[in-house]
Design a protein around this motif. Structure first.
Motif, PDB file in Angstrom:
ATOM      1  N   ALA A  47      -5.734  -0.850  25.201  1.00  0.00           N
ATOM      2  CA  ALA A  47      -6.626  -0.870  24.040  1.00  0.00           C
ATOM      3  C   ALA A  47      -6.168  -1.889  22.992  1.00  0.00           C
ATOM      4  N   GLU A  48      -4.866  -1.973  22.763  1.00  0.00           N
ATOM      5  CA  GLU A  48      -4.356  -2.939  21.790  1.00  0.00           C
ATOM      6  C   GLU A  48      -4.691  -4.359  22.215  1.00  0.00           C
ATOM      7  N   GLU A  49      -4.497  -4.649  23.493  1.00  0.00           N
ATOM      8  CA  GLU A  49      -4.796  -5.992  23.997  1.00  0.00           C
ATOM      9  C   GLU A  49      -6.289  -6.291  23.876  1.00  0.00           C
ATOM     10  N   CYS A  50      -7.098  -5.320  24.210  1.00  0.00           N
ATOM     11  CA  CYS A  50      -8.546  -5.476  24.127  1.00  0.00           C
ATOM     12  C   CYS A  50      -8.956  -5.807  22.686  1.00  0.00           C
ATOM     13  N   GLU A  51      -8.438  -5.036  21.743  1.00  0.00           N
ATOM     14  CA  GLU A  51      -8.768  -5.251  20.337  1.00  0.00           C
ATOM     15  C   GLU A  51      -8.228  -6.595  19.844  1.00  0.00           C
ATOM     16  N   GLU A  52      -7.051  -6.974  20.279  1.00  0.00           N
ATOM     17  CA  GLU A  52      -6.465  -8.253  19.874  1.00  0.00           C
ATOM     18  C   GLU A  52      -7.298  -9.421  20.389  1.00  0.00           C
ATOM     19  N   LEU A  53      -7.765  -9.338  21.622  1.00  0.00           N
ATOM     20  CA  LEU A  53      -8.629 -10.385  22.171  1.00  0.00           C
ATOM     21  C   LEU A  53      -9.924 -10.500  21.377  1.00  0.00           C
ATOM     22  N   LEU A  54     -10.480  -9.367  20.981  1.00  0.00           N
ATOM     23  CA  LEU A  54     -11.698  -9.357  20.171  1.00  0.00           C
ATOM     24  C   LEU A  54     -11.448 -10.068  18.837  1.00  0.00           C
ATOM     25  N   LYS A  55     -10.353  -9.722  18.168  1.00  0.00           N
ATOM     26  CA  LYS A  55     -10.036 -10.343  16.876  1.00  0.00           C
ATOM     27  C   LYS A  55      -9.787 -11.839  17.025  1.00  0.00           C
ATOM     28  N   GLN A  56      -9.029 -12.216  18.072  1.00  0.00           N
ATOM     29  CA  GLN A  56      -8.754 -13.635  18.308  1.00  0.00           C
ATOM     30  C   GLN A  56     -10.036 -14.420  18.532  1.00  0.00           C
ATOM     31  N   ARG A  57     -10.938 -13.857  19.326  1.00  0.00           N
ATOM     32  CA  ARG A  57     -12.179 -14.578  19.639  1.00  0.00           C
ATOM     33  C   ARG A  57     -13.055 -14.703  18.405  1.00  0.00           C
ATOM     34  N   ASN A  58     -13.094 -13.671  17.554  1.00  0.00           N
ATOM     35  CA  ASN A  58     -13.831 -13.773  16.284  1.00  0.00           C
ATOM     36  C   ASN A  58     -13.248 -14.892  15.429  1.00  0.00           C
ATOM     37  N   GLU A  59     -11.914 -14.956  15.352  1.00  0.00           N
ATOM     38  CA  GLU A  59     -11.259 -15.996  14.558  1.00  0.00           C
ATOM     39  C   GLU A  59     -11.535 -17.383  15.121  1.00  0.00           C
ATOM     40  N   LEU A  60     -11.422 -17.536  16.445  1.00  0.00           N
ATOM     41  CA  LEU A  60     -11.688 -18.833  17.070  1.00  0.00           C
ATOM     42  C   LEU A  60     -13.127 -19.275  16.817  1.00  0.00           C
ATOM     43  N   PHE A  61     -14.073 -18.346  16.887  1.00  0.00           N
ATOM     44  CA  PHE A  61     -15.476 -18.680  16.618  1.00  0.00           C
ATOM     45  C   PHE A  61     -15.637 -19.124  15.170  1.00  0.00           C
TER      46      PHE A  61
END
Length: 114
Positions: free
Chosen positions: A51-65
């Motif tokens: 779950a932590e990895e999933c949430e981190e990927l979501l946050k990273q992708r929002n930031e990259l966008f």
């Protein structure tokens, strides 16, 4: 050597992102469907500790966008997968993490006007 689903999905998405992330060849570029597929595999993994990895990927992708470094904008399905991951994992802080994701999603959608 046997590779599990999450490892295979991570590897494939990483390769697509590195090799085709800014490519003009749209068919080979990772998109929201491939990103959501990665999150879904992580959320439904039998290890149930992702779950932590999933949430981190979501946050990273929002930031990259937001920085203009990615064409992938996480959507409601992305958030749902992360919420599912927390529910499946069910740790002491899972309810707080789910609530934070729901609030973030509502805020994001009100700003973006979706």
């Amino acid at each position: 050597e046997q590779v599990n689903g999450p490892d295979r999905a991570r590897k494939l998405f990483k390769e697509m992102d590195q090799n085709y992330g800014n490519a003009a060849e749209m068919r080979a570029r990772p998109n929201i469907v491939t990103f959501n597929s990665l999150l879904d595999v992580l959320a439904k993994s039998k290890s149930r500790d992702l779950a932590e990895e999933c949430e981190e990927l979501l946050k990273q992708r929002n930031e990259l966008f937001n920085e203009g470094k990615s064409s992938i904008l996480p959507d409601i399905i992305s958030y749902r997968s992360c919420i599912d991951a927390w529910i499946r994992q069910w740790k002491k802080d899972s309810p707080k993490r789910v609530e934070a994701l729901v609030k973030d999603m509502i805020k994001k959608y009100s700003i973006e006007g979706r």
